[in-house]
Design a protein around this motif. Sequence first.
Motif, PDB file in Angstrom:
ATOM      1  N   LYS A   1      -8.785   3.822  -1.243  1.00 30.52           N
ATOM      2  CA  LYS A   1      -9.351   2.944  -2.261  1.00 30.52           C
ATOM      3  C   LYS A   1      -9.203   1.498  -1.829  1.00 30.52           C
ATOM      4  O   LYS A   1      -8.183   1.107  -1.259  1.00 30.52           O
ATOM      5  CB  LYS A   1      -8.645   3.159  -3.603  1.00 30.52           C
ATOM      6  N   ARG A   2     -10.211   0.720  -2.152  1.00 27.51           N
ATOM      7  CA  ARG A   2     -10.160  -0.725  -1.901  1.00 27.51           C
ATOM      8  C   ARG A   2     -10.317  -1.456  -3.230  1.00 27.51           C
ATOM      9  O   ARG A   2     -11.281  -1.220  -3.952  1.00 27.51           O
ATOM     10  CB  ARG A   2     -11.257  -1.151  -0.929  1.00 27.51           C
ATOM     11  N   LYS A   3      -9.364  -2.318  -3.512  1.00 22.32           N
ATOM     12  CA  LYS A   3      -9.425  -3.121  -4.725  1.00 22.32           C
ATOM     13  C   LYS A   3      -9.222  -4.596  -4.368  1.00 22.32           C
ATOM     14  O   LYS A   3      -8.574  -4.920  -3.375  1.00 22.32           O
ATOM     15  CB  LYS A   3      -8.343  -2.679  -5.717  1.00 22.32           C
ATOM     16  N   THR A   4      -9.777  -5.452  -5.199  1.00 26.59           N
ATOM     17  CA  THR A   4      -9.592  -6.884  -4.995  1.00 26.59           C
ATOM     18  C   THR A   4      -8.106  -7.226  -5.013  1.00 26.59           C
ATOM     19  O   THR A   4      -7.364  -6.760  -5.882  1.00 26.59           O
ATOM     20  CB  THR A   4     -10.307  -7.687  -6.101  1.00 26.59           C
ATOM     21  N   ARG A   5      -7.672  -8.020  -4.054  1.00 26.01           N
ATOM     22  CA  ARG A   5      -6.276  -8.452  -4.040  1.00 26.01           C
ATOM     23  C   ARG A   5      -5.919  -9.137  -5.351  1.00 26.01           C
ATOM     24  O   ARG A   5      -6.681  -9.975  -5.854  1.00 26.01           O
ATOM     25  CB  ARG A   5      -6.034  -9.416  -2.878  1.00 26.01           C
ATOM     26  N   ARG A   6      -4.764  -8.796  -5.889  1.00 24.66           N
ATOM     27  CA  ARG A   6      -4.386  -9.319  -7.193  1.00 24.66           C
ATOM     28  C   ARG A   6      -4.269 -10.835  -7.192  1.00 24.66           C
ATOM     29  O   ARG A   6      -4.699 -11.514  -8.132  1.00 24.66           O
ATOM     30  CB  ARG A   6      -3.061  -8.678  -7.631  1.00 24.66           C
TER      31      ARG A   6
END
Length: 510
Positions: A381-386
Motif C-alpha cells: 500500500k502507498r499512502k501520502t506521508r503524514r
Amino acid sequence: MMNGAGKSDSAIVAGKPTNKAGQPGAEPVERRAEAKGNASQQSTRRAQDRVSVSQALERIRQAARERKKERFTSLFHHLSIELLRLAFFALKREAAPGVDGLIWHDYEADLDRRIEDLHARVHRGAYRALPSRRRYIPKADGQQRPLAVAALEDKIVQGAACVVLNAIYEEDFLGFSYGFRPKRSPHDALDALMYGIYSTKVNYIFDADLRRFFDSVSQQWLIRFLKHRIADRRMIHLIQKWLQAGVLEDGVLTVSDTGTGQGSVISPLLANVYLHYVFDLWANRWRHREATGDVIIVRYADDFIVGFEHESDARRFWTAVRNRLEEFSLSLHPDKTRLIQFGRFAADRRAQRGLGKPETFNFLGFTFICSTGRNGKFLVKRKTRRDRLRAKLKQVKEEIRQRRHRPIPEQGKWLKQVLTGYFAYYAVQTNGRTLLAFRYRIIDFWRRSLLRRSQKDRTNWERITKLVKDFLPPVKTLHPSPLDRFVVKHPRWEPSARIGPARICAGGAQ
C-alpha cells in the motif's frame, strides 16, 4: 573532435526542475501582449530554433551512445543564439529574481538584443557568473531548505549548457537513476520500485538518505568526473564559473569549494553526474560481484532505496556504501537511513518472532506499507506521508484565511486548482482514504472560513455541499497500476535493472 549532437527538442530544459520526474521540460509558452503578426513570427522562429538545435545536437548523442569512452573536445559552439533563446523560454516566468533583480518579463521586452549580447559575451569570454541569492523555503519537518537563486542570464546559459551535456550523459546514466532527468518522473521511480518489490525476492529494504548532499559535493571531484567525458576546456571553465560564483546572503558573499547550489538550473545535472560516478556505477558493480541474492536499486536525486533478498547482503552493502561515500565527502543521514524487514514474508516472519506489524518506509512523498489485498495476497500500500499531508493542510488553511473576503467563485476556482494539483501526484491506488480525508478537511476549512466572513453569515453544510459540487473535483484514482504502467513503458529489462547472483537480463529500460 566531436561537433555533434544529442537531445530532442522535448529535452530542452532550463528552469528549476519541476516535481514531475525529473523531466524539467519547457513550460507552455504564453502569448505576448503584442500584434498578432509578431506573435506568429515569434512562434514560427521558436519552432525553427527547436529543429535547428535538435539537428545540431543529434550527432553528440549518437557518438556518446556508440563510443562510451569518447571525450568531447568541441561542445562550446553548441551554445548558440537559438539554444539560448529556447533556454530562456523554458524558464519559469514567475520565478524569484536573483541578485541582478531581472525578471522574465523584463528580459523578454528586448529579448533579441539581450540574447545576442549574451551570446557574444559567452563566446568571447566576457560573460561573468553572478553570485546566487540565498533564499529559504520551509520543509515538511519544519526546517528550512536553503536555495540558491541564480541571476536570470546565469539561468539562461546554465539551461543551454544542460541541454548540451544531457545529450552526452543521458546515454551514460544508468536505468535506476530517475531524479531530474528528461522524460523521467517521480512516478516512474515509484513504478520501478513497486515492480521490483513484486517481481523479485525482496525481503529487506535499505532506506538511505544523504546528509546535506548539495552542500557537501566536492567541486574538485566533480570537475574530475566531468573530465571523463568532456575535454572542451571552455565548457569546463564555464561550469567552474558557476561553482565558484558564491552565494550572497544579507550582503555577505560566501564562496566555497564544496556544494553545487541547490536550486540553480544546472545543479540537478551536476548532482546526477556526481552520484553516477560515486554511487551508481559502484552500486551496480557491487550487486553483480558481491551480492548472493536478488538486489534492486532505485535512486531519485540524493534519496535511494535498495531492496535485498538476504539480510547479510543488506548489512554488507550498508557498511560498503558508507565507506564509499566517505571517500567522496558524502555521508549517510543517521536519522533517515535504516534497514527494515519488508516484503511478502515480512508479516509472517515478524509474527513468529513476536514482533508487531512490518515497519514502513517513505519515498518520494509516499509511505510504503506491507499489507494484503481482498484476495489475501501480498499487497504494497502507498499512502501520502503524514508529515507532508499535515504541512499541505496547514498551508492551505492559512491561504484560505488570507482569501476569506474574496468572491466565492474566485475562492472555489483556487481550491479546485489546489485539489487538482494534489490529486495529480497523490491519486494512486490504495491512497483513496487519505485523499478523501484531505478533501474533507479542505471543504471544512472553506466552510469555517465563510462563516467568519460575517456574524450574519449562515453558511451550512447544505450550501457548502452545493459549492463543492460546483467547484471541487471528486476523488478518483488518476494513476494506473504501477506494474502495468512499468511494463508498458519498459517492455524488456536493461542490463543491471534487476539481478540475481548468476543471471543478467537484457533488454529495454530499468
